[in-house]
Design an enzyme around this catalytic site. Structure first.
Site, short mmCIF file in Angstrom:
data_model
loop_
_atom_site.label_atom_id
_atom_site.label_comp_id
_atom_site.label_asym_id
_atom_site.label_seq_id
_atom_site.Cartn_x
_atom_site.Cartn_y
_atom_site.Cartn_z
N SER A 26 40.47 -52.75 34.15
CA SER A 26 40.02 -53.41 32.43
C SER A 26 41.14 -54.79 32.32
CB SER A 26 39.95 -52.35 31.32
OG SER A 26 39.10 -51.47 31.87
N1 SAH Z 1 40.10 -47.57 35.01
C1 SAH Z 1 40.17 -49.10 36.02
C2 SAH Z 1 38.14 -49.54 34.81
C3 SAH Z 1 37.39 -50.06 35.98
S1 SAH Z 1 35.75 -49.78 35.22
C4 SAH Z 1 40.92 -50.09 36.36
O1 SAH Z 1 41.76 -49.84 35.40
O2 SAH Z 1 40.51 -50.98 36.88
C5 SAH Z 1 34.78 -48.41 34.91
C6 SAH Z 1 34.64 -47.94 36.23
O3 SAH Z 1 33.91 -46.82 35.74
C7 SAH Z 1 33.90 -48.91 37.24
O4 SAH Z 1 34.97 -48.70 38.67
C8 SAH Z 1 32.70 -47.37 37.76
O5 SAH Z 1 31.98 -47.82 38.86
C9 SAH Z 1 32.81 -46.47 37.68
N2 SAH Z 1 32.01 -45.51 36.90
C10 SAH Z 1 30.90 -45.62 35.92
N3 SAH Z 1 30.43 -44.96 35.86
C11 SAH Z 1 31.55 -43.64 36.34
C12 SAH Z 1 30.95 -42.00 36.34
N4 SAH Z 1 30.29 -41.32 35.86
N5 SAH Z 1 31.65 -41.29 37.26
C13 SAH Z 1 33.12 -41.86 37.45
N6 SAH Z 1 33.15 -43.67 37.38
C14 SAH Z 1 32.59 -44.41 36.90
#
Ligand code: SAH
Length: 306
Positions: free
Chosen positions: A62
């Site tokens: 993000s």
């Molecule tokens: N917090 C992360 C942002 C990742 S983007 C960072 O700092 O890098 C959001 C993430 O949510 C993605 O990796 C995606 O695979 C995950 N995601 C989407 N739906 C999900 C779910 N139901 N349970 C767990 N992870 C999920």
């Protein structure tokens, strides 16, 4: 100071502090966490740019501002137990881990979870525990949580996450009817059955995929399906769903509708209905409310003072 540390300090000052992130603890922590270690190899030079960056499995790390906004909204305190849904690179979990006691973070892609776990361990974020699974169901074995941060956007607030908040706990989650845009919500639990909801503005996240999120193909998952409707809707329907009825200008509830901007540093009013008497009355009522209730101190006007 190393070059990355220099860029990191600049990012915190320009992208976070000047844009309204006020919590000193969040700003200080984000001056420490080496974001360049969380991006994909080759992307290090962009680590302190003002945006999200691609990581494996079509996901993103993000934008720094969004991480700061969500972390600030979650009001993390040193004794807190936190759940993050959507580990991705592990960056946001690392930020939270320096403000709380324990961070459980859950990722649906096993390989992302494995890489993030290795990275967090190697960098010494020992109070982060990475899990693999569907975070829309929460993490019952570690509940309740003082704060839950969801880093992906879903169509509804998953019930399991609300139920896994402690009393006083905060859930920060982007929710929206389209995968293109969501509202960032903070839900605070006040009792077994009472919750408060506040809005922190429009955001755009990757989709939350799972039992209480979107299905893989972009439709609503079975358990939250609204019969006869998918999330693809016409512009008219979307406007219809978004409009809010306004009470009359002299009703105190009129100004209160704009409490959602209480945390903003700058509020821009107007344009489309410029020139109508309703525009001037609404502008006066909103401005009065923001000054009286939320301490706004400056009004800059680019319009007639009718
Ligand atoms: N917090 C992360 C942002 C990742 S983007 C960072 O700092 O890098 C959001 C993430 O949510 C993605 O990796 C995606 O695979 C995950 N995601 C989407 N739906 C999900 C779910 N139901 N349970 C767990 N992870 C999920």
């Amino acid at each position: 100071m190393t070059e990355f540390a220099h860029l990191r300090h600049g990012m915190v000052d320009v992208q976070l502090a000047r844009r309204g992130i006020r919590d000193r603890r969040v700003l200080n922590v984000m001056k420490q966490i080496p974001r360049e270690q969380f991006v994909e190899p080759g992307f290090e030079e962009f680590a302190y740019e003002d945006g999200a960056l691609p990581i494996a499995n079509g996901q993103t790390i993000s934008q720094p501002y969004i991480v700061a906004l969500m972390t600030e909204a979650a009001e993390l305190k040193p004794p807190d137990k936190v759940l993050e849904v959507g580990t991705g690179s592990g960056y946001a979990a690392a930020v939270a881990s320096r403000l709380a006691k324990t961070v459980h973070t859950i990722e649906r892609h096993e390989d992302l979870a494995r890489v993030a776990a290795g990275r967090l361990a190697a960098l010494g974020y020992d109070n982060c525990i990475v899990h693999t699974g569907d975070g829309t169901r929460g993490l019952l074995e570690a509940a309740p949580f003082d704060a839950i941060l969801v880093a992906a956007g879903g169509p509804i607030v998953p019930d399991a996450l609300k139920r896994q908040l402690s009393i006083g706990g905060r859930l920060v989650i982007p929710v929206g009817d389209s995968e293109q845009e969501q509202s960032l919500l903070r839900i605070t639990r006040w009792s077994d059955t009472e919750y408060d909801e506040e809005t922190f503005g429009a955001v755009r996240f990757v989709p939350l995929i799972g039992e209480q999120g979107w299905a893989e193909d972009g439709t609503r998952s079975a358990s939250n399906h609204v019969p006869g409707r998918t999330h693809f809707r016409s512009l008219t329907e979307m406007i219809g769903a978004a409009v809010e009825p306004l009470p009359s200008f002299c009703d105190p509830d009129f100004g209160a509708l704009f409490d959602r901007f209480a945390h903003s540093r700058v509020v821009l009013l107007g344009e489309a209905s410029h020139g109508t008497s309703e525009f001037y009355q609404a502008r006066a009522a909103i401005t009065r409310h923001l000054i009286e209730k939320h301490g706004f101190t400056t009004v800059a006007v680019e319009a007639g003072l009718a």
